[in-house]
Design an enzyme around this catalytic site. Sequence first.
Site, PDB file in Angstrom:
ATOM      1  N   LYS A 199      22.293  27.682 106.041  1.00 15.13           N
ATOM      2  CA  LYS A 199      21.067  27.319 106.759  1.00 15.13           C
ATOM      3  C   LYS A 199      19.885  27.099 105.816  1.00 15.13           C
ATOM      4  O   LYS A 199      19.053  26.221 106.064  1.00 15.13           O
ATOM      5  CB  LYS A 199      20.715  28.390 107.796  1.00 15.13           C
ATOM      6  N   THR A 200      19.798  27.865 104.739  1.00 16.97           N
ATOM      7  CA  THR A 200      18.698  27.666 103.792  1.00 16.97           C
ATOM      8  C   THR A 200      18.795  26.285 103.156  1.00 16.97           C
ATOM      9  O   THR A 200      17.781  25.595 102.952  1.00 16.97           O
ATOM     10  CB  THR A 200      18.715  28.752 102.699  1.00 16.97           C
ATOM     11  N   ASP A 223      12.455  29.377 110.232  1.00 17.35           N
ATOM     12  CA  ASP A 223      13.710  30.030 109.848  1.00 17.35           C
ATOM     13  C   ASP A 223      13.872  31.333 110.638  1.00 17.35           C
ATOM     14  O   ASP A 223      12.900  31.909 111.129  1.00 17.35           O
ATOM     15  CB  ASP A 223      13.679  30.319 108.341  1.00 17.35           C
ATOM     16  N   GLU A 224      15.110  31.841 110.738  1.00 18.60           N
ATOM     17  CA  GLU A 224      15.425  33.129 111.387  1.00 18.60           C
ATOM     18  C   GLU A 224      14.754  33.239 112.759  1.00 18.60           C
ATOM     19  O   GLU A 224      14.085  34.219 113.069  1.00 18.60           O
ATOM     20  CB  GLU A 224      14.995  34.296 110.490  1.00 18.60           C
ATOM     21  N   GLN A 231      22.913  37.198 115.352  1.00 24.54           N
ATOM     22  CA  GLN A 231      22.395  38.006 114.253  1.00 24.54           C
ATOM     23  C   GLN A 231      21.022  38.609 114.576  1.00 24.54           C
ATOM     24  O   GLN A 231      20.287  39.015 113.677  1.00 24.54           O
ATOM     25  CB  GLN A 231      22.317  37.173 112.971  1.00 24.54           C
ATOM     26  N   ARG A 286      29.068  40.102 106.161  1.00 23.29           N
ATOM     27  CA  ARG A 286      28.561  40.213 104.790  1.00 23.29           C
ATOM     28  C   ARG A 286      29.708  40.145 103.784  1.00 23.29           C
ATOM     29  O   ARG A 286      29.483  39.942 102.593  1.00 23.29           O
ATOM     30  CB  ARG A 286      27.810  41.539 104.566  1.00 23.29           C
TER      31      ARG A 286
END
Length: 744
Positions: A34-35, A218-219, A249, A601
């Site tokens: 996504k970044t 973002d987020e 998330q 993770r």
Amino acid sequence: MMTELLAGLNPQQQEAVTTGDGPVLVLAGPGSGKTRVLTHRVAYLIREVGVYPGSVMAVTFTNKAANEMRSRVESLLESRLTGVQLGTFHAICARLLRRESQHTPYTADFLIYDRDDQLAVIKQAMAEAEVNSSKMRPGRVLGAISAAKNELITPEKFSAPTYFGEVVKRVYPRYQEILVANNALDFDDLLMQMVFLLQNNDEVRERYQRYYEYLLVDEFQDTNMAQYQLVLLLSKPQNNVFAVGDEDQGIYAFRGADYRNVMHFRRDFPDAKVILLEQNYRSTQVVLDVARAVISKNTQRTPKALFTERGGGVRVTLYEAYDEREEGTFIVERIEDLRREHGYDYKDFAVMYRTNAQSRAIEDACVAMNLPYRLVGGVGFYKRREIKDLLAYLRLINNANDTVSFTRIVNVPKRGIGKKSIADFRKWVAKNNFTQELALSVIAEGGEFPLSGKAARSMTEFTKNIFAWRKQADDGDLTLLLDDIVARTGFNLYLHDISDSENQTIERSENVRELRGLLKEYEGETLGEFLAEIALVADVDEIDDNDDKVTLLTLHSAKGLEFPVVFISGVEDGLLPHIRSFDDSEGMAEERRLMYVGVTRAMDELYLSYTFRRAMYNATGGPNEPSRFLEDIPAHLTKDIPPMLAQKQNQRAFADEISWETDWDAPRLGQRMRDDAHAATPKPEPKPTLFKSNQRVYHGIFGEGIVIESKRVDDDDEEVVVSFAEGGIKRLMASFAKLTILDG
């Protein structure tokens, strides 16, 4: 040039980067890049679409993320990124408020108060509102005000349904008046004041709406009410808002974040283009399939078929330990084995857990095996305030000449022995050439000393307790000694007073229970022997920092990180999911998201462990139930099924087999109903359960408890899950348990 921007992007990422105007919602699974999408989108708008950089606003949640995004965009553009408004919500709001200060109660040189400044103001406000800060924790009042501001609730609109709420309602207006008088804003004000400015000033709102043509966030699942309102206000009328997030998330509800803002986005922008990023570049397919199995039970989400080109990978290890000590030993030994077998560095490993209190056993195992580690998102177990306080009591009991421990706890919890009284005591000790132990014994035996009034009475009681506890320590039962210290000092009330929220109070209480469980393990040893071993563990925090260390962290702290090998410890009902979520469907859904974040993770290998007994639960230390989340993981994804989990799965399968929900008229009964009318007859409704959630019950062995849930297994029996104060969480058959209902 366009080819360079899209190089290395998969089709969904390319679609997100090059999509046209209008609202866009990018649902980005973990490890899906996504970044990269955000940075390439900014570069695409500027270089390919020709958008003026100053009309682009990109919002992230950390300064580190903002700096990384700026660096990546500059690399793509091969030039400095000037003009773009890029930063955190708080940083951007601070810039705009300074620019528009004439429309606010503040001047352009306003101060931004940090937490210490805020606490100083809250104490002043409490004093002026005649609220005793020794009885009502200032940090807790500040936390309530912060939560109100995040919901855009002003002092005038603040409601007070409880006594604590009434206190906050008295303090909040004065707190805000002091801030304005000092030309200062706290962090929550930066968001709230910006929202109010845009809502109430048409000229300012329309100017920024015209100025910022493109808004990227973002987020998005981590936005709170104030941040979501900022997005709505700034994105009009063009609606060129590009939101990137993942409902799965959303794990920060305790901070005011609302993952449902992802769904609200679809409601408020019904024509939004939705793009799913499902290709994962981090984990093996086994890890992804485990994560999907856990999260799929949540309903308020967009399903994502996570996949990777990395291949299947190593199956997940489920490990059943007897207690947390064995669990910690297994984890540390496995880390050393994997280092030898595969050449991993220590920094390639992470050990995650639900609560901070769980780190103690892991830290102890690391110290015992000389394994370097670093703690993220918290301080070491033995450095936590409540643990240091109780250890100071134990040290002073063991050695009454310990002046450091005496100074720490002589007025903890507060008993009216202030700094002046302590100074007078020390002068008296020095004048008479006493040791501290002799001075304390003189006071305990009724001798004269230079204190008077409440301070004298409290000091006398304190010293008598110290020597009484010393005799108790000589008897050898260290857990009873700790229990007596906690009871006589009112330590549980103290935990509430020093906590900023109920969650923090619970966490501190869990830490105390963890210490009690640790003392239980030292049965037969003296207090001095216990303290000597603890001193070695506590000193670990002073090791010089270096990069090659195993990372210990809570699941909440793991967001945005990745490690080749991940251990998640304490995967037990009551911990993960946490017991607070048992009667709260939304809380249970968040626990699943927390597990999902932890699992994703892992890059190469994943280990999930639980214990048969865990001392932090209660005096006896268990037994525990493996997490219900483990039952969701298909058997083909795991190396094997440990005994406790296998037994639980068999019990659940048997209950399903004989419950009314089972297809009881299937061919396995040897016949089918051939009469359509008869076959269509509804199955009889199962009898209601005798036991209900939150009922108080009594068991002959385990004592009093609270019913968590109950379900009918057949017409004559039901399975009851009870949390007992002394016995922990038990899953019982009502026909055998003979539970007595204490209330309706």
